[in-house]
Design an enzyme around this catalytic site. Structure first.
Site, PDB file in Angstrom:
ATOM      1  N   SER A  62       0.792  -1.230   0.000  1.00 28.73           N
ATOM      2  CA  SER A  62       0.000   0.000   0.000  1.00 28.73           C
ATOM      3  C   SER A  62       0.825   1.281   0.000  1.00 28.73           C
ATOM      4  CB  SER A  62      -0.969   0.006   1.189  1.00 28.73           C
ATOM      5  OG  SER A  62      -2.087  -0.811   0.924  1.00 28.73           O
ATOM      6  N   LYS A 121      -0.019   3.711  -2.707  1.00 29.01           N
ATOM      7  CA  LYS A 121      -1.018   4.790  -2.608  1.00 29.01           C
ATOM      8  C   LYS A 121      -0.377   6.156  -2.396  1.00 29.01           C
ATOM      9  CE  LYS A 121      -4.696   1.743  -0.887  1.00 29.01           C
ATOM     10  NZ  LYS A 121      -3.976   0.489  -0.600  1.00 29.01           N
ATOM     11  N   SER A 165      -6.460   3.420   3.811  1.00 22.78           N
ATOM     12  CA  SER A 165      -5.734   2.646   2.806  1.00 22.78           C
ATOM     13  C   SER A 165      -6.699   1.779   2.002  1.00 22.78           C
ATOM     14  CB  SER A 165      -4.649   1.772   3.460  1.00 22.78           C
ATOM     15  OG  SER A 165      -3.697   1.357   2.505  1.00 22.78           O
TER      16      SER A 165
END
Length: 451
Positions: free
Chosen positions: A65, A68, A125
């Site tokens: 993640s 992101k 997230s």
């Protein structure tokens, strides 16, 4: 009995061979994504780009993640270029809605605002929100991933390839601890006015409240984000930013065995290396590249000297100014996000080369003496707030600062570190005082001075 087994073996041999071939191919295809990666880490001085610590800092790793962070960078860029506003609605397609958790659970056909999407990415997230943002900005998530990769190259992230907007497992989606540190610094330098999202503790969506996954927030003085990440293959990842007593670092831990051990390793790195970071001048670490910004950087580099200068004493009353990473945002063509090249349109903009060393192994630490007329619009308690003040002035008076650069100047006053917010590159006294006059009408404090 042996005869029966022999007969079965002859009958099913072709089938068994085919199944074995399929399983072998699958093992090759998914094996890397399932192989847990070991620890990699880096600590970078956010003021100079100097690497203070590195363990396998350039080894290929799965970002999870942390991906992101780039999705948010692209969204912040779209906000600054006017392609979207915080109220723009981001629609969820069937593809976006089908993403695996962590997710908001928005149904296909429904939408959220850009503001909600930022919170969902930075705090929750949410994979479904990431895919929806990617589709909104790139048409499809795969095309957006190509744009993300192009943007990574323009920022000097030479070993990063993105394949989706969320960080969900993909064996070809790779990065390094060094590249993630550069991205963390780029977010701080280029979008200080949005950076607060990374330190937000929680947000409410619908009837639910979501807590930030980054448990180090509030645990370490000066800690202000940035992002966590986890998949089985990547292990527990974390990019952290800390600014305290005039020192600033970005640190990366990848491949942690547990969230707790990852956090402990990050806290250890911060304790050990923050005191070793520079208390001197802010310098260009990650240059904004591409589009109309190139002219600003070209004129800026004419004003600076690359010869190293001695580090200033903390008690030095008036240290020489240093340029932080900035290029004025330029409206993009309808099919181009920000200033990055879009490989999907003939209206692509070729980015200017990022300011890096010839080998691109470390960012250039630029120190400079800038002569000529400057304009100061305040002295702030942090670098982020000073940069945000400069961004606000640019937004309030579009066009006024297109041919000048901005920088922050660190100064000690009564034991307190302040950051002067200044514009540099005015061609004459009249130009500087004219800018001040317009700034004052727009409710900005202003002082014109000659260096």
């Amino acid at each position: 009995m042996r005869t029966v087994f022999a007969t079965l073996k002859r009958i099913h041999a072709p089938l068994l061979s085919a199944m074995l071939a399929i399983l072998t191919a699958l093992a090759v295809a998914i094996g890397p994504a399932q192989a847990k990666q070991d620890y990699a880490g880096i600590v970078m001085d956010a003021k100079t780009g100097k690497v203070l610590y590195s363990h396998k800092g350039t080894a290929k790793r799965y970002p999870a993640s942390l991906t992101k962070m780039m999705t948010l960078y692209m969204l912040f860029e779209a906000l600054d270029t006017g392609r979207v506003t915080k109220k723009t609605r981001i629609r969820f397609s069937r593809h976006a809605a089908s993403m695996q958790p962590s997710k908001l659970g928005v149904k296909a056909g429904s939408s959220i605002s850009v503001q909600q999407a930022i919170y969902a990415l930075a705090i929750k997230s949410a994979n479904d929100a990431a895919a929806a943002v990617g589709e909104h900005l790139g048409g499809t998530e795969s095309k957006f991933a190509q744009m993300m990769t192009a943007k990574a190259r323009s920022l000097g992230m030479k070993n990063t390839v993105f394949k989706n907007a969320s960080g969900l497992p993909n064996s070809r989606q790779l990065t390094t601890a060094r590249d993630m540190a550069l991205l963390g610094i780029a977010l701080r330098e280029h979008y200080p006015h949005y950076y607060r999202y990374f330190s937000t503790r929680s947000f409410k969506f619908g009837k639910r409240s979501y807590r930030n996954h980054n448990r180090l927030l509030g645990q370490i003085r000066g800690y202000d984000g940035i992002k966590t990440g986890y998949t089985r293959a990547s292990g527990f990842n974390l990019v952290s930013s800390v600014e305290d007593k005039g020192r600033s670092i970005v640190a990366v831990v990848m491949g942690g065995r547990t969230g707790k051990s990852r956090n402990a390793q990050m806290a250890k790195l911060i304790r050990q290396y923050l005191p070793k970071a520079s208390r001197g001048r802010d310098r260009i670490v990650v240059a904004k590249a591409g589009g109309g910004a190139g002219n600003v950087f070209a004129s800026l580099l004419k004003l600076v000297k690359r010869a190293p200068l001695p580090e200033p004493s903390p008690r030095e009353p008036d240290p020489a100014p240093v340029v932080t990473a900035y290029a004025a945002p330029t409206p993009a063509p309808s099919q181009v996000i920000g200033r990055s090249p879009d490989p999907l349109t003939t209206a692509s903009v070729k980015p200017a080369a990022p300011v890096t060393s010839a080998a691109a192994s470390e960012p250039i630490a630029i120190r400079e003496s800038i002569s000529g007329w400057h304009v100061q619009i305040g002295a702030m308690p942090s670098k982020h707030s000073a940069l945000a003040r400069l961004e606000k002035a640019r937004s309030a008076l579009p066009g006024l600062f297109d041919t000048v650069a901005n920088y922050t100047e660190t100064v000690e006053s009564g034991g307190t570190t302040l950051y002067r917010a200044r514009f540099a590159g005015f061609t004459s006294k009249d130009a500087a005082w004219g800018a001040c006059s317009r700034l004052k009408k727009a409710k900005f404090d202003c002082l014109a001075l000659k260096q």
